[in-house]
Design an enzyme around this catalytic site. Structure first.
Site, mmCIF file in Angstrom:
data_model
loop_
_atom_site.group_PDB
_atom_site.id
_atom_site.type_symbol
_atom_site.label_atom_id
_atom_site.label_comp_id
_atom_site.label_asym_id
_atom_site.label_seq_id
_atom_site.Cartn_x
_atom_site.Cartn_y
_atom_site.Cartn_z
ATOM 1 N N LYS A 11 62.908 -34.570 26.069
ATOM 2 C CA LYS A 11 62.764 -35.423 24.876
ATOM 3 C C LYS A 11 63.580 -36.705 25.057
ATOM 4 O O LYS A 11 63.648 -37.222 26.156
ATOM 5 C CB LYS A 11 63.157 -34.646 23.622
ATOM 6 C CG LYS A 11 62.501 -33.259 23.569
ATOM 7 C CD LYS A 11 62.581 -32.618 22.239
ATOM 8 C CE LYS A 11 62.045 -31.205 22.334
ATOM 9 N NZ LYS A 11 61.751 -30.610 21.064
ATOM 10 N N HIS A 96 52.231 -33.664 22.588
ATOM 11 C CA HIS A 96 53.356 -32.897 22.040
ATOM 12 C C HIS A 96 53.372 -33.062 20.517
ATOM 13 O O HIS A 96 53.064 -34.124 19.996
ATOM 14 C CB HIS A 96 54.667 -33.391 22.650
ATOM 15 C CG HIS A 96 55.813 -32.479 22.341
ATOM 16 N ND1 HIS A 96 56.487 -32.537 21.142
ATOM 17 C CD2 HIS A 96 56.378 -31.482 23.050
ATOM 18 C CE1 HIS A 96 57.423 -31.601 21.139
ATOM 19 N NE2 HIS A 96 57.378 -30.946 22.286
ATOM 20 N N GLY A 174 62.212 -26.524 18.279
ATOM 21 C CA GLY A 174 63.512 -27.076 17.898
ATOM 22 C C GLY A 174 64.098 -26.430 16.656
ATOM 23 O O GLY A 174 65.066 -26.919 16.089
ATOM 24 N N SER A 214 61.408 -22.913 21.097
ATOM 25 C CA SER A 214 62.694 -22.207 21.081
ATOM 26 C C SER A 214 62.774 -21.094 22.123
ATOM 27 O O SER A 214 63.429 -20.069 21.909
ATOM 28 C CB SER A 214 63.020 -21.674 19.678
ATOM 29 O OG SER A 214 63.062 -22.748 18.755
HETATM 30 C C1 PEP Z 1 59.394 -28.633 23.146
HETATM 31 O O1 PEP Z 1 59.925 -29.687 22.881
HETATM 32 O O2 PEP Z 1 58.303 -28.630 23.730
HETATM 33 C C2 PEP Z 1 60.073 -27.393 22.766
HETATM 34 C C3 PEP Z 1 59.466 -26.256 22.970
HETATM 35 O O3 PEP Z 1 61.321 -27.529 22.232
HETATM 36 P P1 PEP Z 1 62.362 -26.336 21.943
HETATM 37 O O4 PEP Z 1 62.382 -25.452 23.148
HETATM 38 O O5 PEP Z 1 63.666 -27.027 21.716
HETATM 39 O O6 PEP Z 1 61.869 -25.622 20.741
#
Ligand code: PEP
Length: 252
Positions: A11, A96, A174, A214
């Site tokens: 990100k 995304h 997230g 996550s």
């Molecule tokens: C992502 O940004 O694609 C993602 C899965 O983030 P996180 O693992 O932090 O949930």
């Protein structure tokens, strides 16, 4: 056999110097392990050159987090697929949920980006996933089917070898809330069936479908043990070399 792919979506984090440090950390963690998965690091655009340099002579691939569909021209602030290729990127994340949520990304623009990226020789990580309200409404299958079908309009069966689909339930990104391994597997299977109807059973069987949302060092092994989950798209946990390495090593 399907290819497992673990990709880190950094990100909007890391400078070029920090990129080198983090990749050096990942290399140290993975040193001497026999990698069972393809590993892809997707840093911000300005870090791509540093990432490519740091990954030189390793099996780690580098990807971008977005791409514009036009070849070049008056598109201030945008980056083309040829530019990504020229810097040494091999992958690009497209669609995304943060792009869909905050930057007006639609299924149609996702499709335009997918076609441009493939035409330029990039591999695509195409993200699809439902909102919490959509899951609660019981329409997850319809939502991911629609996103998948529109994103792949005009993509041939032959080109599907350059496409990975990441199932990313928006409510799990997230938030620390992970889909259960059964929920992840169920929707990855739905996506695989959609691809089978669009193309054929072989294309669907060979398609890598990641789970993202996550995923972390503690839950990766269980998620990755599911029959339709062929890897992960990792946000937060990809910024810590030790955690990211545990996830990579969780692929058996
Ligand atoms: C992502 O940004 O694609 C993602 C899965 O983030 P996180 O693992 O932090 O949930």
């Amino acid at each position: 056999m399907r290819k497992y792919v673990i990709a880190g979506n950094w990100k909007m984090n890391m400078t070029p110097d920090q990129t080198k440090t983090l990749i050096d950390g990942i290399k140290a963690e993975l040193f001497a392990s026999e990698l069972k998965a393809e590993v892809v690091i997707c840093p911000p655009f300005i870090d791509l050159a540093a990432a490519v340099e740091a990954c030189k002579d390793t099996k780690i691939k580098v990807g971008a987090q977005n791409v514009h569909w036009a070849e070049k021209g008056a598109f201030t602030g945008e980056i083309s697929a040829d530019m990504l290729k020229a810097v040494g990127a091999e992958y690009v994340i497209i669609g995304h949920s943060e792009r869909r949520q905050y930057f007006g990304e639609t299924d149609i623009t996702v499709n335009q980006r997918v076609k441009a990226a493939i035409a330029a020789g990039l591999k695509v990580i195409l993200c699809v996933g439902e909102l919490l309200e959509e899951r609660e409404q019981g329409i997850t299958a319809e939502i991911v089917a629609k996103q998948t079908k529109i994103a792949l309009m005009g993509v041939t069966a032959e080109q599907m070898k350059d496409v990975i689909i990441a199932y990313e339930p928006v409510w799990a990104i997230g938030t620390g809330k992970t889909a259960s391994s059964e929920q992840a597997d169920e929707v990855c299977e739905i996506i695989r069936n959609v691809v089978a109807t669009l193309y054929c059973g072989k294309t669907a069987e060979e398609l890598t479908i990641q789970y993202g949302g996550s995923m972390n060092a503690a839950n990766a092994a269980e998620l990755l043990s599911m029959p339709n989950v062929d890897g992960g798209l990792i946000g937060g946990a990809s910024l810590k070399s030790a955690d990211f390495a545990v996830i990579v090593k969780a692929v058996r």
